[in-house]
Motif scaffolding. Structure first.
Motif, PDB file in Angstrom:
ATOM      1  N   PHE A   1       0.537  -1.256   0.079  1.00  0.00           N
ATOM      2  CA  PHE A   1      -0.079  -0.240  -0.143  1.00  0.00           C
ATOM      3  C   PHE A   1       0.789   1.216   0.016  1.00  0.00           C
ATOM      4  N   SER A   2       2.218   1.287   0.000  1.00  0.00           N
ATOM      5  CA  SER A   2       3.170   2.317  -0.013  1.00  0.00           C
ATOM      6  C   SER A   2       3.006   3.534  -1.046  1.00  0.00           C
ATOM      7  N   TYR A   3       2.503   2.991  -2.143  1.00  0.00           N
ATOM      8  CA  TYR A   3       2.156   4.138  -3.177  1.00  0.00           C
ATOM      9  C   TYR A   3       1.219   5.040  -2.780  1.00  0.00           C
ATOM     10  N   MET A   4       0.341   4.638  -1.775  1.00  0.00           N
ATOM     11  CA  MET A   4      -0.677   5.446  -1.434  1.00  0.00           C
ATOM     12  C   MET A   4      -0.230   6.436  -0.435  1.00  0.00           C
ATOM     13  N   ILE A   5       0.896   6.259   0.295  1.00  0.00           N
ATOM     14  CA  ILE A   5       1.633   7.189   1.163  1.00  0.00           C
ATOM     15  C   ILE A   5       2.199   8.202   0.093  1.00  0.00           C
ATOM     16  N   CYS A   6       2.733   7.467  -0.934  1.00  0.00           N
ATOM     17  CA  CYS A   6       3.388   8.432  -1.953  1.00  0.00           C
ATOM     18  C   CYS A   6       2.532   9.535  -2.483  1.00  0.00           C
ATOM     19  N   PHE A   7       1.156   9.028  -2.819  1.00  0.00           N
ATOM     20  CA  PHE A   7       0.335   9.927  -3.148  1.00  0.00           C
ATOM     21  C   PHE A   7      -0.211  11.015  -2.145  1.00  0.00           C
ATOM     22  N   ILE A   8      -0.153  10.707  -0.869  1.00  0.00           N
ATOM     23  CA  ILE A   8      -0.388  11.670   0.032  1.00  0.00           C
ATOM     24  C   ILE A   8       0.575  12.710   0.210  1.00  0.00           C
ATOM     25  N   PHE A   9       2.021  12.222   0.277  1.00  0.00           N
ATOM     26  CA  PHE A   9       3.318  13.110   0.203  1.00  0.00           C
ATOM     27  C   PHE A   9       3.111  14.135  -0.972  1.00  0.00           C
ATOM     28  N   CYS A  10       2.963  13.628  -2.129  1.00  0.00           N
ATOM     29  CA  CYS A  10       2.751  14.259  -3.410  1.00  0.00           C
ATOM     30  C   CYS A  10       1.728  15.454  -3.523  1.00  0.00           C
ATOM     31  N   VAL A  11       0.514  15.100  -2.962  1.00  0.00           N
ATOM     32  CA  VAL A  11      -0.297  15.964  -2.640  1.00  0.00           C
ATOM     33  C   VAL A  11      -0.058  16.856  -1.777  1.00  0.00           C
ATOM     34  N   LEU A  12       0.491  16.635  -0.500  1.00  0.00           N
ATOM     35  CA  LEU A  12       0.836  17.580   0.362  1.00  0.00           C
ATOM     36  C   LEU A  12       1.990  18.827  -0.086  1.00  0.00           C
ATOM     37  N   ALA A  13       3.211  18.038  -0.617  1.00  0.00           N
ATOM     38  CA  ALA A  13       4.171  18.961  -1.275  1.00  0.00           C
ATOM     39  C   ALA A  13       3.326  19.885  -2.377  1.00  0.00           C
ATOM     40  N   MET A  14       2.629  19.297  -3.173  1.00  0.00           N
ATOM     41  CA  MET A  14       1.804  20.220  -4.133  1.00  0.00           C
ATOM     42  C   MET A  14       1.248  21.424  -3.661  1.00  0.00           C
ATOM     43  N   ARG A  15       0.643  20.980  -2.466  1.00  0.00           N
ATOM     44  CA  ARG A  15      -0.455  21.914  -1.786  1.00  0.00           C
ATOM     45  C   ARG A  15       0.419  23.306  -1.320  1.00  0.00           C
ATOM     46  N   VAL A  16       1.515  22.860  -0.562  1.00  0.00           N
ATOM     47  CA  VAL A  16       2.489  23.861  -0.132  1.00  0.00           C
ATOM     48  C   VAL A  16       3.090  24.697  -0.924  1.00  0.00           C
ATOM     49  N   PHE A  17       3.460  24.174  -2.274  1.00  0.00           N
ATOM     50  CA  PHE A  17       4.376  24.600  -3.149  1.00  0.00           C
ATOM     51  C   PHE A  17       4.113  26.080  -3.649  1.00  0.00           C
ATOM     52  N   PRO A  18       2.901  26.467  -3.933  1.00  0.00           N
ATOM     53  CA  PRO A  18       2.564  27.844  -4.314  1.00  0.00           C
ATOM     54  C   PRO A  18       2.925  28.663  -3.141  1.00  0.00           C
ATOM     55  N   GLU A  19       2.883  28.393  -1.881  1.00  0.00           N
ATOM     56  CA  GLU A  19       3.155  29.174  -0.799  1.00  0.00           C
ATOM     57  C   GLU A  19       4.347  29.683  -0.277  1.00  0.00           C
ATOM     58  N   LEU A  20       5.288  29.011  -1.178  1.00  0.00           N
ATOM     59  CA  LEU A  20       6.784  29.290  -0.633  1.00  0.00           C
ATOM     60  C   LEU A  20       7.040  30.884  -0.676  1.00  0.00           C
ATOM     61  N   LYS A  21       7.759  30.985   0.322  1.00  0.00           N
ATOM     62  CA  LYS A  21       8.010  32.499   0.439  1.00  0.00           C
ATOM     63  C   LYS A  21       9.726  32.448   0.851  1.00  0.00           C
ATOM     64  N   LYS A  22      10.113  33.653   0.573  1.00  0.00           N
ATOM     65  CA  LYS A  22      11.705  34.040   0.817  1.00  0.00           C
ATOM     66  C   LYS A  22      11.956  33.439   2.383  1.00  0.00           C
ATOM     67  N   THR A  23      10.939  33.814   3.330  1.00  0.00           N
ATOM     68  CA  THR A  23      11.305  33.503   4.728  1.00  0.00           C
ATOM     69  C   THR A  23      11.523  31.740   4.888  1.00  0.00           C
ATOM     70  N   ASP A  24      11.016  31.134   3.711  1.00  0.00           N
ATOM     71  CA  ASP A  24      11.298  29.603   4.093  1.00  0.00           C
ATOM     72  C   ASP A  24      12.711  29.122   3.719  1.00  0.00           C
ATOM     73  N   LEU A  25      13.660  30.080   2.984  1.00  0.00           N
ATOM     74  CA  LEU A  25      14.947  29.689   2.605  1.00  0.00           C
ATOM     75  C   LEU A  25      15.744  29.071   3.791  1.00  0.00           C
ATOM     76  N   ARG A  26      15.766  29.940   4.872  1.00  0.00           N
ATOM     77  CA  ARG A  26      16.450  29.379   5.898  1.00  0.00           C
ATOM     78  C   ARG A  26      16.025  28.151   6.571  1.00  0.00           C
TER      79      ARG A  26
END
Length: 489
Positions: free
Chosen positions: A354-379
């Motif tokens: 069932f591990s590919y479903m965990i990968c699905f969750i990870f990819c969804v969360l990563a894509m969810r946060v991607f547009p919210e990246l700010k300069k303050t996240d660099l550190r």
């Protein structure tokens, strides 16, 4: 540009075809080196049976060869498990060899996973930019898929997961569950074993959606929840009824043989170091069910903690996402839950299916946060990257002490590969923030930066795939061996 956005799932499909074909070329199974894609169970079970089935269709063998046993459930189970994916109809094209057609079918299924993830991203996450192609590649070419692609009958479930989740979200909003019947029917018919795992995932996701959908659970909300659950159950029951001719004999046979083909087991040898290790490049598939396959791209791993830091997402959403991840982590560590996730049985060889479903969750969360990246996240990103590398090196050092001796933990060579790619991703992040003002649709820098990002991702995915496949016990079957053993059949 708006017109092109509608075709993003199609772009994801063809881009994945390109990347997977590139991987096969690097791995020398496209005619380079006289190898076929047939290896492991693919040539020992699946293609062996397909060869027999083609003889049945030509009238050279009897369809009912074992129908007298267990009310014919042995025959029904065998045909249901191996032949009912509609992709298998392509084997009827006599002018294309079985190895070549197998490459084509596997490539189509993996590419469909990217296309359905893109579709999910558009419909559920409301994203319509080029970066959905990026995360679609990460999902479609995760370690589970690319390392275990020889289990061709499992791949239908991989591209159906985004479809099921999309339909669930739509059903909770519109209260229309009828389209889900057809998705369940397809899953039940193509692979009833994998459909159980997807079904568990769907139930967990449904409860998460209900918690998110209702602000408070008063009497009216509870009544609506009950109505949704009943409709959801009805869609499953209706689909099961439609697929009854497949499910009933299969269930009868499996219940009759539940304990006969499995060795006794009492504990799981999974460890936290092994789980962490599996998220990096180079995790080797383990025949003895000891290690999961959770890698789905280092960018996803780098972005994950940022999601849980962002206050733009409600605390309830982040708690639910965290609980979902923990549930599946516990499923790899707690024996009763592990057995339940595998349809109340202990899997022979290659666990954590069932591990590919965990990968699905990870990819969804990563894509969810991607547009919210700010300069303050660099550190934070820099500190997290350093922490990951330190953690990874510690896991390598402690691996032999904390896991069973036959566990395949990554080596310092793989550490070097991961180090290089993490440094590259951090450098690209710094470049992105430094040139953020230059990003627009007409800017040449935007095109060059996007090209560089995709080039690095493709290189990383191919590197991971090659490293994993190199560590597998079964090597590809040569064309000469295939001709010797299968063509005369």
């Amino acid at each position: 540009m708006e017109k092109n956005k509608r075709f993003l799932p199609l772009f994801a499909f063809f881009l994945t075809i390109f990347v997977f074909t590139l991987f096969l070329g690097v791995y020398r199974v496209l005619g380079l080196g006289n190898y076929t894609i047939l290896r492991g169970d693919l040539y020992a079970q699946y293609i062996d049976f397909i060869s027999l089935f083609l003889k049945v269709l030509r009238g050279e063998e009897s369809y009912w060869y074992s129908f007298s046993i267990y009310y014919g459930s042995g025959t029904a189970l065998t045909y249901a498990y191996y032949t009912l994916s509609p992709f298998n109809l392509l084997y009827l094209l006599d002018f294309i060899s079985i190895p070549t057609m197998t490459v084509f079918i596997i490539t189509m299924k993996i590419s469909l996973a990217a296309a359905t993830f893109s579709f999910f991203s558009q419909k559920v996450l409301k994203r319509n930019d080029i970066w959905i192609l990026f995360f679609s590649l990460c999902y479609a070419l995760n370690s589970f898929v690319i390392s275990l692609h020889f289990n061709i009958i499992w791949l239908d479930a991989v591209f159906m997961v985004p479809v099921i989740v999309t339909l669930l979200v739509s059903a909770v909003r519109s209260r229309t569950f009828f389209p889900l019947c057809f998705a369940w029917f397809y899953l039940f018919v193509t692979n009833f074993y994998m459909s159980f795992m997807v079904g568990v995932f769907a139930v967990v996701i449904l409860f998460c959606l209900l918690i998110l959908h209702f602000d408070r659970f008063d009497k009216k909300a509870l009544k609506e929840c009950l109505s949704i659950l009943i409709r959801f159950g009805g869609s499953v029951v209706l689909a099961a009824g439609m697929a009854g001719a497949v499910l009933f004999p299969a269930a009868f046979y499996l219940l009759s043989h539940m304990a006969e083909d499995n060795t006794a087991f009492e504990t799981l040898d999974t460890s936290i170091p092994a789980i962490i290790n599996s998220m990096f490049i180079g995790q080797l598939p383990d025949l003895d069910n000891r290690l999961p396959l959770l890698y789905c791209g280092l960018p996803v791993l780098l972005l994950l903690p940022l999601y849980f830091r962002k206050s733009v997402f409600s605390k309830k959403e982040r708690l639910i996402a965290g609980g979902l991840v923990l549930f599946y982590i516990f499923s790899m560590l707690i024996l009763p839950l592990y057995v339940f996730m595998h349809a109340f049985d202990f899997p022979n060889w290659y666990g954590y299916r069932f591990s590919y479903m965990i990968c699905f969750i990870f990819c969804v969360l990563a894509m969810r946060v991607f547009p919210e990246l700010k300069k303050t996240d660099l550190r934070f990103l820099t500190l997290w990257s350093v922490l990951l590398l330190l953690l990874y090196s510690v896991m390598i050092a402690l691996g032999p002490l904390l896991t069973v001796p036959w566990n395949k933990m990554n080596s310092m060579d793989e550490f070097g590969i991961n180090f290089i790619f993490i440094v590259i991703w951090c450098a690209l992040a710094y470049l992105y923030f430094a040139k953020a003002s230059h990003f627009n649709q007409k800017c040449k820098f935007t095109f060059l930066f996007s090209f560089a990002v995709f080039l690095v991702l493709i290189t990383e995915l191919v590197t991971n795939g090659y490293t994993c496949m190199k560590g597998l016990d079964a090597t590809p079957l040569s064309e000469q061996e295939f001709s010797q053993w299968y063509e005369p059949i």
